[in-house]
Scaffold this motif. Structure first.
Motif, PDB file in Angstrom:
ATOM      1  N   GLN A  17       0.833  -1.210   0.000  1.00  0.00           N
ATOM      2  CA  GLN A  17       0.000   0.000   0.000  1.00  0.00           C
ATOM      3  C   GLN A  17       0.866   1.257   0.000  1.00  0.00           C
ATOM      4  N   ASP A  18       1.936   1.238   0.772  1.00  0.00           N
ATOM      5  CA  ASP A  18       2.852   2.378   0.823  1.00  0.00           C
ATOM      6  C   ASP A  18       3.476   2.638  -0.539  1.00  0.00           C
ATOM      7  N   ILE A  19       3.922   1.586  -1.200  1.00  0.00           N
ATOM      8  CA  ILE A  19       4.533   1.748  -2.523  1.00  0.00           C
ATOM      9  C   ILE A  19       3.493   2.220  -3.541  1.00  0.00           C
ATOM     10  N   SER A  20       2.282   1.658  -3.484  1.00  0.00           N
ATOM     11  CA  SER A  20       1.255   2.073  -4.452  1.00  0.00           C
ATOM     12  C   SER A  20       0.817   3.521  -4.213  1.00  0.00           C
ATOM     13  N   ASP A  21       0.790   3.966  -2.960  1.00  0.00           N
ATOM     14  CA  ASP A  21       0.459   5.366  -2.674  1.00  0.00           C
ATOM     15  C   ASP A  21       1.524   6.301  -3.255  1.00  0.00           C
ATOM     16  N   LYS A  22       2.781   5.901  -3.144  1.00  0.00           N
ATOM     17  CA  LYS A  22       3.862   6.721  -3.706  1.00  0.00           C
ATOM     18  C   LYS A  22       3.796   6.759  -5.227  1.00  0.00           C
ATOM     19  N   ILE A  23       3.394   5.665  -5.832  1.00  0.00           N
ATOM     20  CA  ILE A  23       3.234   5.643  -7.291  1.00  0.00           C
ATOM     21  C   ILE A  23       2.074   6.554  -7.705  1.00  0.00           C
ATOM     22  N   ALA A  24       0.961   6.447  -6.959  1.00  0.00           N
ATOM     23  CA  ALA A  24      -0.223   7.252  -7.292  1.00  0.00           C
ATOM     24  C   ALA A  24       0.036   8.742  -7.107  1.00  0.00           C
ATOM     25  N   SER A  25       0.867   9.107  -6.117  1.00  0.00           N
ATOM     26  CA  SER A  25       1.138  10.523  -5.880  1.00  0.00           C
ATOM     27  C   SER A  25       2.219  11.074  -6.812  1.00  0.00           C
ATOM     28  N   GLY A  26       2.887  10.202  -7.533  1.00  0.00           N
ATOM     29  CA  GLY A  26       3.913  10.643  -8.472  1.00  0.00           C
ATOM     30  C   GLY A  26       5.311  10.686  -7.885  1.00  0.00           C
ATOM     31  N   GLN A  27       5.492  10.283  -6.631  1.00  0.00           N
ATOM     32  CA  GLN A  27       6.830  10.259  -6.029  1.00  0.00           C
ATOM     33  C   GLN A  27       7.714   9.188  -6.668  1.00  0.00           C
ATOM     34  N   ILE A  28       7.096   8.128  -7.141  1.00  0.00           N
ATOM     35  CA  ILE A  28       7.817   7.037  -7.782  1.00  0.00           C
ATOM     36  C   ILE A  28       7.228   6.867  -9.179  1.00  0.00           C
ATOM     37  N   PRO A  29       8.076   6.786 -10.209  1.00  0.00           N
ATOM     38  CA  PRO A  29       7.541   6.576 -11.557  1.00  0.00           C
ATOM     39  C   PRO A  29       7.025   5.137 -11.710  1.00  0.00           C
ATOM     40  N   LEU A  30       6.092   4.980 -12.595  1.00  0.00           N
ATOM     41  CA  LEU A  30       5.529   3.666 -12.867  1.00  0.00           C
ATOM     42  C   LEU A  30       6.485   2.911 -13.785  1.00  0.00           C
ATOM     43  N   ASP A  31       7.585   2.447 -13.189  1.00  0.00           N
ATOM     44  CA  ASP A  31       8.644   1.764 -13.918  1.00  0.00           C
ATOM     45  C   ASP A  31       9.114   0.586 -13.081  1.00  0.00           C
ATOM     46  N   LEU A  32       9.109  -0.586 -13.655  1.00  0.00           N
ATOM     47  CA  LEU A  32       9.466  -1.798 -12.922  1.00  0.00           C
ATOM     48  C   LEU A  32      10.890  -1.738 -12.376  1.00  0.00           C
ATOM     49  N   SER A  33      11.797  -1.123 -13.101  1.00  0.00           N
ATOM     50  CA  SER A  33      13.178  -1.049 -12.627  1.00  0.00           C
ATOM     51  C   SER A  33      13.315  -0.163 -11.384  1.00  0.00           C
ATOM     52  N   VAL A  34      12.353   0.694 -11.132  1.00  0.00           N
ATOM     53  CA  VAL A  34      12.346   1.530  -9.935  1.00  0.00           C
ATOM     54  C   VAL A  34      11.547   0.853  -8.817  1.00  0.00           C
ATOM     55  N   ILE A  35      10.450   0.207  -9.179  1.00  0.00           N
ATOM     56  CA  ILE A  35       9.560  -0.400  -8.180  1.00  0.00           C
ATOM     57  C   ILE A  35      10.156  -1.668  -7.587  1.00  0.00           C
ATOM     58  N   TYR A  36      10.783  -2.497  -8.409  1.00  0.00           N
ATOM     59  CA  TYR A  36      11.297  -3.783  -7.938  1.00  0.00           C
ATOM     60  C   TYR A  36      12.279  -3.647  -6.767  1.00  0.00           C
ATOM     61  N   PRO A  37      13.247  -2.723  -6.824  1.00  0.00           N
ATOM     62  CA  PRO A  37      14.139  -2.581  -5.655  1.00  0.00           C
ATOM     63  C   PRO A  37      13.400  -2.155  -4.385  1.00  0.00           C
ATOM     64  N   LEU A  38      12.343  -1.380  -4.522  1.00  0.00           N
ATOM     65  CA  LEU A  38      11.561  -0.979  -3.345  1.00  0.00           C
ATOM     66  C   LEU A  38      10.834  -2.169  -2.734  1.00  0.00           C
ATOM     67  N   ILE A  39      10.340  -3.058  -3.584  1.00  0.00           N
ATOM     68  CA  ILE A  39       9.637  -4.242  -3.099  1.00  0.00           C
ATOM     69  C   ILE A  39      10.596  -5.194  -2.387  1.00  0.00           C
ATOM     70  N   THR A  40      11.772  -5.370  -2.944  1.00  0.00           N
ATOM     71  CA  THR A  40      12.725  -6.342  -2.392  1.00  0.00           C
ATOM     72  C   THR A  40      13.637  -5.757  -1.318  1.00  0.00           C
ATOM     73  N   GLN A  41      13.506  -4.479  -1.056  1.00  0.00           N
ATOM     74  CA  GLN A  41      14.344  -3.822  -0.051  1.00  0.00           C
ATOM     75  C   GLN A  41      14.059  -4.399   1.339  1.00  0.00           C
ATOM     76  N   GLN A  42      15.115  -4.604   2.111  1.00  0.00           N
ATOM     77  CA  GLN A  42      14.968  -5.130   3.467  1.00  0.00           C
ATOM     78  C   GLN A  42      14.259  -4.097   4.338  1.00  0.00           C
ATOM     79  N   PRO A  43      13.376  -4.551   5.225  1.00  0.00           N
ATOM     80  CA  PRO A  43      12.717  -3.611   6.129  1.00  0.00           C
ATOM     81  C   PRO A  43      13.699  -3.084   7.176  1.00  0.00           C
ATOM     82  N   ALA A  44      13.268  -2.090   7.932  1.00  0.00           N
ATOM     83  CA  ALA A  44      14.100  -1.525   8.993  1.00  0.00           C
ATOM     84  C   ALA A  44      14.452  -2.622   9.996  1.00  0.00           C
TER      85      ALA A  44
END
Length: 116
Positions: free
Chosen positions: A52-79
């Motif tokens: 939901q956090d990633i999709s909100d950032k995509i919807a607001s335009g903070q993150i471009p709708l590009d798989l090469s940008v989204i994939y690292p965010l999905i696989t990033q280790q949590p805090a």
């Protein structure tokens, strides 16, 4: 099929603790089911919150709708703290599942011996 195998298969493939319910060990079955399902719900809530956090950032335009940008965010280790809680929940899920299968088989074998 004997009770030991049925109980182990129910615990392994239906729900941890299910084999205990089959063997009329309701307290143990409830405990195993609660731990397993609680851990699973926690992990699913964390995954949905992250998505939901990633999709909100995509919807607001903070993150471009590009798989090469989204994939690292999905696989990033949590805090660190969140990773610890995720590891604890995963460990609880796996251990309760294994204990459920092994103990259901053990109790089923005892019940099979008592019947013979």
């Amino acid at each position: 099929m004997n009770k030991a195998i049925k109980a182990a298969l129910i615990s392994a493939f239906v729900c941890p603790g299910g084999g205990h319910f089959y063997l009329k060990r309701y307290n143990t079955g409830t405990l195993l089911s609660t731990v397993t399902l609680g851990a699973l719900v926690y992990l699913l809530v964390q995954a949905v919150a992250r998505a939901q956090d990633i999709s909100d950032k995509i919807a607001s335009g903070q993150i471009p709708l590009d798989l090469s940008v989204i994939y690292p965010l999905i696989t990033q280790q949590p805090a660190a703290e969140q990773a610890l809680y995720n590891n604890i929940a995963t460990f609880a899920l796996i251990i309760s599942w294994l204990v459920g299968v092994i103990d259901a088989y053990r109790l089923g074998a005892i019940a099979d011996k008592a019947e013979n």
